[in-house]
Design a protein around this motif. Structure first.
Motif, PDB file in Angstrom:
ATOM      1  N   ALA A 155      48.489   7.141  10.361  1.00  0.00           N
ATOM      2  CA  ALA A 155      47.908   8.072   9.398  1.00  0.00           C
ATOM      3  C   ALA A 155      46.949   9.052  10.049  1.00  0.00           C
ATOM      4  N   LEU A 156      46.659   8.869  11.340  1.00  0.00           N
ATOM      5  CA  LEU A 156      45.709   9.705  12.060  1.00  0.00           C
ATOM      6  C   LEU A 156      46.308  10.112  13.388  1.00  0.00           C
ATOM      7  N   ALA A 157      46.157  11.396  13.753  1.00  0.00           N
ATOM      8  CA  ALA A 157      46.700  11.882  15.023  1.00  0.00           C
ATOM      9  C   ALA A 157      45.836  13.015  15.538  1.00  0.00           C
ATOM     10  N   VAL A 158      45.844  13.175  16.849  1.00  0.00           N
ATOM     11  CA  VAL A 158      45.214  14.322  17.489  1.00  0.00           C
ATOM     12  C   VAL A 158      46.263  15.012  18.342  1.00  0.00           C
ATOM     13  N   ALA A 159      46.378  16.325  18.176  1.00  0.00           N
ATOM     14  CA  ALA A 159      47.292  17.135  18.984  1.00  0.00           C
ATOM     15  C   ALA A 159      46.476  18.272  19.587  1.00  0.00           C
ATOM     16  N   GLY A 160      46.319  18.275  20.907  1.00  0.00           N
ATOM     17  CA  GLY A 160      45.457  19.262  21.525  1.00  0.00           C
ATOM     18  C   GLY A 160      44.035  19.057  21.047  1.00  0.00           C
ATOM     19  N   ASP A 161      43.425  20.084  20.457  1.00  0.00           N
ATOM     20  CA  ASP A 161      42.061  19.954  19.942  1.00  0.00           C
ATOM     21  C   ASP A 161      42.029  19.947  18.417  1.00  0.00           C
ATOM     22  N   VAL A 162      43.168  19.572  17.800  1.00  0.00           N
ATOM     23  CA  VAL A 162      43.254  19.515  16.339  1.00  0.00           C
ATOM     24  C   VAL A 162      43.484  18.071  15.904  1.00  0.00           C
ATOM     25  N   VAL A 163      42.683  17.596  14.959  1.00  0.00           N
ATOM     26  CA  VAL A 163      42.833  16.259  14.410  1.00  0.00           C
ATOM     27  C   VAL A 163      43.484  16.364  13.037  1.00  0.00           C
ATOM     28  N   LEU A 164      44.439  15.474  12.766  1.00  0.00           N
ATOM     29  CA  LEU A 164      45.241  15.492  11.548  1.00  0.00           C
ATOM     30  C   LEU A 164      45.129  14.159  10.826  1.00  0.00           C
ATOM     31  N   VAL A 165      45.075  14.220   9.489  1.00  0.00           N
ATOM     32  CA  VAL A 165      45.068  13.018   8.661  1.00  0.00           C
ATOM     33  C   VAL A 165      46.191  13.134   7.647  1.00  0.00           C
ATOM     34  N   SER A 166      46.988  12.077   7.511  1.00  0.00           N
ATOM     35  CA  SER A 166      48.078  12.077   6.543  1.00  0.00           C
ATOM     36  C   SER A 166      47.528  12.209   5.139  1.00  0.00           C
ATOM     37  N   GLY A 167      48.043  13.162   4.382  1.00  0.00           N
ATOM     38  CA  GLY A 167      47.578  13.370   3.015  1.00  0.00           C
ATOM     39  C   GLY A 167      48.021  14.719   2.498  1.00  0.00           C
ATOM     40  N   ASP A 168      47.715  14.999   1.244  1.00  0.00           N
ATOM     41  CA  ASP A 168      48.049  16.281   0.621  1.00  0.00           C
ATOM     42  C   ASP A 168      46.784  16.862  -0.007  1.00  0.00           C
ATOM     43  N   PRO A 169      46.332  18.032   0.474  1.00  0.00           N
ATOM     44  CA  PRO A 169      46.970  18.862   1.490  1.00  0.00           C
ATOM     45  C   PRO A 169      46.831  18.263   2.893  1.00  0.00           C
ATOM     46  N   LEU A 170      47.735  18.667   3.765  1.00  0.00           N
ATOM     47  CA  LEU A 170      47.651  18.297   5.171  1.00  0.00           C
ATOM     48  C   LEU A 170      46.728  19.300   5.848  1.00  0.00           C
ATOM     49  N   VAL A 171      45.693  18.781   6.507  1.00  0.00           N
ATOM     50  CA  VAL A 171      44.650  19.638   7.055  1.00  0.00           C
ATOM     51  C   VAL A 171      44.522  19.400   8.554  1.00  0.00           C
ATOM     52  N   GLY A 172      44.381  20.479   9.310  1.00  0.00           N
ATOM     53  CA  GLY A 172      44.058  20.396  10.720  1.00  0.00           C
ATOM     54  C   GLY A 172      42.612  20.794  10.939  1.00  0.00           C
ATOM     55  N   ARG A 173      41.844  19.941  11.647  1.00  0.00           N
ATOM     56  CA  ARG A 173      40.432  20.222  11.906  1.00  0.00           C
ATOM     57  C   ARG A 173      40.166  20.283  13.407  1.00  0.00           C
TER      58      ARG A 173
END
Length: 380
Positions: free
Chosen positions: A55-73
């Motif tokens: 449910a949690l991932a980091v790609a490069g310098d963006v952190v993602l959390v599974s959910g709606d809306p899908l948000v990159g921080r």
């Protein structure tokens, strides 16, 4: 019983690696023993984890959390980089491979889509095959294929059987699809693509390996319990928790290479992970083990965790092992000295949410998810 001594090397130590936040305030102070660091930032997550494994991932310098809306921080500042509604189904597995985030389409149209994690924009799309299949779910990916599971639609729109299929990343076309045995469930599948092998377990107490190029079943083997948790891999081995034992099978032919038993038959192993050549796993008696994954030989064991919740998911930065607990009381994110297993500190956000914790690294930072709260911590 306390800390058990180190009894052999399991692999080289790794440094902290490259940090996407290099030069953006990444000089962190190591806290005193027993004191957790304070959060770098916190934000609300849209939908919580819903019990997903990924449910949690980091790609490069963006952190993602599974959910709606899908948000990159932004992992450094916590600021929202992008946000998209109705692109991720509830409990979606965040499968990032080769710089692309692969998701089942939230439109329930049978498509699998790829997003650029840096921008949230769609960069790839594939369809499993007309209207013959129910909504696919992503399982794993490598540099050639995305592997999915989908139900086979009957004429009355019921689903009795399911298939595993490989989608070509270059063309989006179906490379192969293999119908699974009648009666096998569509859920409870844990999978990984390792070299030329697609490995998965299911709720019918099977470990199965397929050839990634053709879909041909290489071998399948019964284990003593249903495994719907994580698998661990080391070189040519897959390591599976099987009640009170850890079992290592050769990927090529399924031969059992080693087996490690807990002290008592009523003690069962939880989710394993191999990091920098060492296998880490907790058991139900609240001990944390470090094991040589090539031989199954114990390196050290920490038996001083009886009053704490033990980890179910791990990551490592430098000489520190971080473990996220499944239960919140006396849990959270634990930091252990990876050399001997000694507990250094525990971070808890105080929300008392009943949902499990997750932790993933990004250079010298950690992203931690607990229910609907996302926290960035220094990896110290």
């Amino acid at each position: 019983m306390g800390l058990r001594p180190r009894r052999g090397a399991g692999g080289d130590r790794a440094g902290p690696g490259s940090d996407p936040g290099e030069g953006r305030g990444d000089a962190f102070t190591t806290p005193p023993a027993g004191t957790a660091p304070g959060p770098l930032w916190q934000s609300e997550a849209a939908g919580g984890s819903l019990g997903a494994l990924d449910a949690l991932a980091v790609a490069g310098d963006v952190v993602l959390v599974s959910g709606d809306p899908l948000v990159g921080r932004d992992i450094v500042t916590g600021k929202e980089v992008w946000s998209r509604k109705e692109v991720a189904v509830p409990g979606a597995k965040l499968l990032v491979s080769g710089g692309t985030l692969y998701l089942a389409s939230a439109q329930y149209d049978g498509d699998v889509v790829g997003l650029d994690p840096a921008t949230g924009k769609e960069t790839w799309r594939s369809r499993l095959g007309g209207e013959r299949y129910a909504q696919p779910r992503t399982l794993a990916a490598d540099d050639r294929h995305v592997y999915v599971l989908a139900g086979v639609l009957e004429k009355d729109l019921s689903v009795k059987d399911n298939v595993i299929a490989a989608l070509d990343i270059a063309s989006g076309k179906v490379v192969w699809q293999e119908r699974r045995d009648a009666g096998t469930e569509e859920y409870g599948i844990v999978a990984a693509a390792v070299g030329r092998h697609l490995v998965y377990t299911d709720l019918r107490e099977n470990v199965t390996v397929r050839d990634t190029a053709t879909g041909r079943q290489v071998w399948t083997k019964k284990i003593g319990t249903s495994n719907h948790r994580r698998l661990a891999f080391h070189e040519d081995l897959v390591i599976v928790p099987d009640t009170h034992r850890l079992r290592a099978f050769a990927l090529g032919d399924g031969r059992e290479r080693w087996s490690l038993a807990a002290d008592e038959t009523y003690v069962w192993f939880r989710d394993p992970a191999v990091l920098d050549g060492v296998l880490y796993v907790a058991d139900s008696s609240r001990s944390l083990w470090a094991v040589n994954p090539a031989t199954g030989r114990e390196i050290w064991r920490n038996d001083d965790l009886a009053e704490l919740s033990t980890p179910w998911q791990y990551t490592k930065v430098g000489d520190t092992l971080y473990g996220a607990t499944e239960l919140d009381p006396k849990g959270g994110v634990h930091a252990f000295d990876a050399r001997d297993g000694r507990l250094r500190w525990t971070y808890n956000d105080g929300t008392k949410s009943s949902e499990k914790w997750y932790v993933v690294p990004s250079g010298k930072r950690l992203a931690a998810l607990h229910g609907k709260r996302l926290t960035a911590l220094p990896a110290v």
